[in-house]
Design a protein around this motif. Structure first.
Motif, PDB file in Angstrom:
ATOM      1  N   CYS A  61     -19.998  -0.487  13.603  1.00  0.00           N
ATOM      2  CA  CYS A  61     -20.364  -1.530  14.555  1.00  0.00           C
ATOM      3  C   CYS A  61     -21.274  -2.516  13.831  1.00  0.00           C
ATOM      4  CB  CYS A  61     -21.070  -0.921  15.765  1.00  0.00           C
ATOM      5  SG  CYS A  61     -21.367  -2.102  17.089  1.00  0.00           S
ATOM      6  N   TYR A  62     -20.834  -3.754  13.766  1.00  0.00           N
ATOM      7  CA  TYR A  62     -21.562  -4.761  13.003  1.00  0.00           C
ATOM      8  C   TYR A  62     -21.708  -6.047  13.793  1.00  0.00           C
ATOM      9  CZ  TYR A  62     -20.262  -1.965   8.904  1.00  0.00           C
ATOM     10  OH  TYR A  62     -20.079  -0.953   8.001  1.00  0.00           O
ATOM     11  N   ARG A  63     -22.811  -6.735  13.545  1.00  0.00           N
ATOM     12  CA  ARG A  63     -22.919  -8.126  13.950  1.00  0.00           C
ATOM     13  C   ARG A  63     -22.484  -8.973  12.764  1.00  0.00           C
ATOM     14  NH1 ARG A  63     -28.435 -10.990  16.106  1.00  0.00           N
ATOM     15  NH2 ARG A  63     -27.481 -12.913  16.830  1.00  0.00           N
ATOM     16  N   ARG A  64     -21.602  -9.945  13.043  1.00  0.00           N
ATOM     17  CA  ARG A  64     -21.089 -10.823  11.985  1.00  0.00           C
ATOM     18  C   ARG A  64     -21.147 -12.259  12.490  1.00  0.00           C
ATOM     19  NH1 ARG A  64     -18.622  -7.543   8.238  1.00  0.00           N
ATOM     20  NH2 ARG A  64     -17.780  -5.546   8.955  1.00  0.00           N
ATOM     21  N   PRO A  65     -21.078 -13.233  11.568  1.00  0.00           N
ATOM     22  CA  PRO A  65     -21.132 -14.626  12.029  1.00  0.00           C
ATOM     23  C   PRO A  65     -19.851 -15.024  12.768  1.00  0.00           C
ATOM     24  CG  PRO A  65     -20.732 -14.529   9.666  1.00  0.00           C
ATOM     25  CD  PRO A  65     -20.971 -13.115  10.121  1.00  0.00           C
TER      26      PRO A  65
ATOM     27  N   VAL B  11     -27.451  -9.349  21.514  1.00  0.00           N
ATOM     28  CA  VAL B  11     -26.675  -8.543  20.562  1.00  0.00           C
ATOM     29  C   VAL B  11     -27.456  -7.350  20.017  1.00  0.00           C
ATOM     30  CG1 VAL B  11     -25.467  -8.533  18.354  1.00  0.00           C
ATOM     31  CG2 VAL B  11     -25.163 -10.435  19.899  1.00  0.00           C
ATOM     32  N   PRO B  12     -28.711  -7.499  19.578  1.00  0.00           N
ATOM     33  CA  PRO B  12     -29.367  -6.341  18.952  1.00  0.00           C
ATOM     34  C   PRO B  12     -29.414  -5.119  19.870  1.00  0.00           C
ATOM     35  CG  PRO B  12     -30.600  -8.347  18.486  1.00  0.00           C
ATOM     36  CD  PRO B  12     -29.551  -8.718  19.511  1.00  0.00           C
TER      37      PRO B  12
ATOM     38  N   GLU C 216     -25.887  -7.489  10.677  1.00  0.00           N
ATOM     39  CA  GLU C 216     -26.653  -6.347  11.158  1.00  0.00           C
ATOM     40  C   GLU C 216     -25.675  -5.196  11.330  1.00  0.00           C
ATOM     41  OE1 GLU C 216     -30.058  -5.740  14.598  1.00  0.00           O
ATOM     42  OE2 GLU C 216     -29.016  -7.647  14.451  1.00  0.00           O
TER      43      GLU C 216
ATOM     44  N   TYR D  26     -25.018  -1.323  13.093  1.00  0.00           N
ATOM     45  CA  TYR D  26     -25.482  -0.361  14.079  1.00  0.00           C
ATOM     46  C   TYR D  26     -24.958   1.016  13.684  1.00  0.00           C
ATOM     47  CZ  TYR D  26     -26.333  -4.850  16.157  1.00  0.00           C
ATOM     48  OH  TYR D  26     -26.747  -6.139  16.332  1.00  0.00           O
TER      49      TYR D  26
ATOM     50  N   GLY E   4     -25.700  -4.032  20.677  1.00  0.00           N
ATOM     51  CA  GLY E   4     -25.038  -3.503  19.480  1.00  0.00           C
ATOM     52  C   GLY E   4     -25.470  -2.071  19.211  1.00  0.00           C
TER      53      GLY E   4
ATOM     54  N   PRO F 105     -19.450 -11.816   6.617  1.00  0.00           N
ATOM     55  CA  PRO F 105     -20.425 -10.850   6.092  1.00  0.00           C
ATOM     56  C   PRO F 105     -21.162 -10.152   7.232  1.00  0.00           C
ATOM     57  CG  PRO F 105     -21.287 -13.091   5.923  1.00  0.00           C
ATOM     58  CD  PRO F 105     -19.855 -13.221   6.387  1.00  0.00           C
TER      59      PRO F 105
ATOM     60  N   ALA G 102     -16.934 -17.894  13.563  1.00  0.00           N
ATOM     61  CA  ALA G 102     -16.315 -18.975  12.794  1.00  0.00           C
ATOM     62  C   ALA G 102     -15.667 -19.898  13.815  1.00  0.00           C
ATOM     63  CB  ALA G 102     -15.300 -18.433  11.797  1.00  0.00           C
TER      64      ALA G 102
ATOM     65  N   TRP H  20     -12.850 -18.628  15.892  1.00  0.00           N
ATOM     66  CA  TRP H  20     -13.286 -17.231  15.982  1.00  0.00           C
ATOM     67  C   TRP H  20     -14.659 -17.165  16.639  1.00  0.00           C
ATOM     68  CZ3 TRP H  20     -10.584 -12.895  15.180  1.00  0.00           C
ATOM     69  CH2 TRP H  20     -11.286 -11.683  15.127  1.00  0.00           C
TER      70      TRP H  20
ATOM     71  N   LEU I 121     -19.621  -9.650  17.498  1.00  0.00           N
ATOM     72  CA  LEU I 121     -19.866  -8.209  17.464  1.00  0.00           C
ATOM     73  C   LEU I 121     -18.533  -7.496  17.218  1.00  0.00           C
ATOM     74  CD1 LEU I 121     -22.099  -6.006  17.880  1.00  0.00           C
ATOM     75  CD2 LEU I 121     -21.286  -5.832  20.235  1.00  0.00           C
ATOM     76  N   PHE I 122     -18.508  -6.671  16.183  1.00  0.00           N
ATOM     77  CA  PHE I 122     -17.290  -5.972  15.782  1.00  0.00           C
ATOM     78  C   PHE I 122     -17.514  -4.473  15.959  1.00  0.00           C
ATOM     79  CE2 PHE I 122     -14.935  -9.063  12.812  1.00  0.00           C
ATOM     80  CZ  PHE I 122     -15.686 -10.168  13.156  1.00  0.00           C
TER      81      PHE I 122
END
Lengths: 165, 160
Positions: A102-106, A86-87, B150, B152, A90, B147, A108, A112, A116-117
């Motif tokens: 663009c975010y990494r999220r947990p 991901v890093p 990270e 980008y 992303g 939440p 679920a 879910w 990566l959003f």
């Protein structure tokens, strides 16, 4: 951040409150804010600079209205990407010119699986799907599943507001 | 906020300079005594022209805001993306309950079983859980929290 120290002191909070609706559109905006608060222009500039250096202010900037500018299709693309990849991926997705956030999220799990959003904007859903395919190509075999959620209605939109107490 | 979010501007509403302003001013703005003069110089226009154009771009809804972007977490607060699966026949009632919370900054209807997505912005980290629980109690529906772990790079460019 130390838990006991206030992150913003009272003067900082007053400056935040005075500017959160927007920076005055006058020749000397920081002097105008300073005059309202009984501060000097130099102090307002110094404090805004310090807040920016600490990351409390991300930047002073315009927020474009994507929809008004013709980006009428807005999709939240979501991806299930192998954690160890991901890093790097992303960062590549976030750098694409048509990706705004663009975010990494947990995840679920089980409902879910996506971690990566990436917000995709385009003049039509077909255009967004084309961009989504570009993202999929970059993710390649690191991606195990994907979906896209189009926004059909804005139900509420306000900026961040500090409570005034 | 009463700006016309869902109105598309005619293609001739923005000229080349307006587009250059939107692109350039997403990256930052000078902290100098005459910042419009300084930012305008980089765009080949006067500070007075930049001020007039920004006012117009705001008035016609091409930009929603011009000013400092605060990071709630860095200021001691928190942001969290949340989602709910709202039964369609309850959607409007739940929307009213959710939007009534001042902590709800943005709320979107989306095409998914999780059909309501909103951002909570609170001035303390425990405000997120407290608000999410309050919404769960009021609506009887689960609030899922996503939440950010990270972030980008953020960017958006109009055709210049």
């Amino acid at each position: 951040m130390t838990p006991d120290a206030p992150v913003l002191d009272l003067v900082d909070r007053r400056i935040v409150q005075a500017t959160q609706a927007g920076l005055p559109l006058v020749e000397a905006p920081y002097a105008a804010v300073a005059a309202d608060l009984g501060l000097t222009e130099a102090e307002v500039i110094a404090r805004l600079g310090a807040l920016q250096d600490r990351g409390a202010i991300r930047r002073i900037a315009v927020a474009p209205n994507h929809y008004a500018l013709g980006m009428t299709a807005n999709g939240m693309s979501v991806w299930d990407v192998a954690d160890d990849r991901v890093p790097a991926l992303g960062a590549r997705i976030g750098a694409l010119p048509f990706v705004t956030h663009c975010y990494r999220r947990p995840r679920a799990l089980p409902a879910w699986p996506y971690n990566l959003f990436a917000m995709l904007h385009g003049g039509s859903r077909a255009e967004v799907e084309e961009k989504r395919a570009q993202v999929a190509a970059i993710l390649g075999d690191a991606c195990r599943g994907a979906d896209i959620l189009y926004s059909t209605r804005i139900l509420k939109k306000t900026g961040l507001r500090l409570r005034e107490d | 906020m009463t700006r016309p979010f869902r109105t598309v501007l005619p293609s001739d509403a923005l000229d080349e300079t307006d587009r250059a302003i939107i692109n350039a001013l997403q990256d930052g703005f000078p902290l100098t005594p005459r910042p419009y003069d300084d930012a305008g110089a980089a765009l080949g226009i006067t500070g007075a022209d930049l001020i007039a154009r920004l006012g117009r771009l705001r008035d016609i809804g091409a930009i929603t805001r011009f000013g400092p972007f605060f990071d709630a977490a860095e200021m001691g607060g928190a942001f969290c993306l949340c989602a709910m699966a709202v039964p369609p026949d309850q959607f409007d009632a739940v929307m009213t309950q959710v939007n009534a919370h001042p902590e709800v900054a943005h709320n979107y209807e989306r095409t998914h079983a999780l059909n309501m997505w909103f951002v909570l912005a609170t001035d303390s980290p425990d405000g997120i859980d407290r608000t999410a629980r309050a919404i769960e109690n009021e609506t009887g529906l689960r609030v899922m929290q996503f939440p950010k772990l990270e972030e980008y790079f953020i960017g958006f460019r109009v055709r210049a």
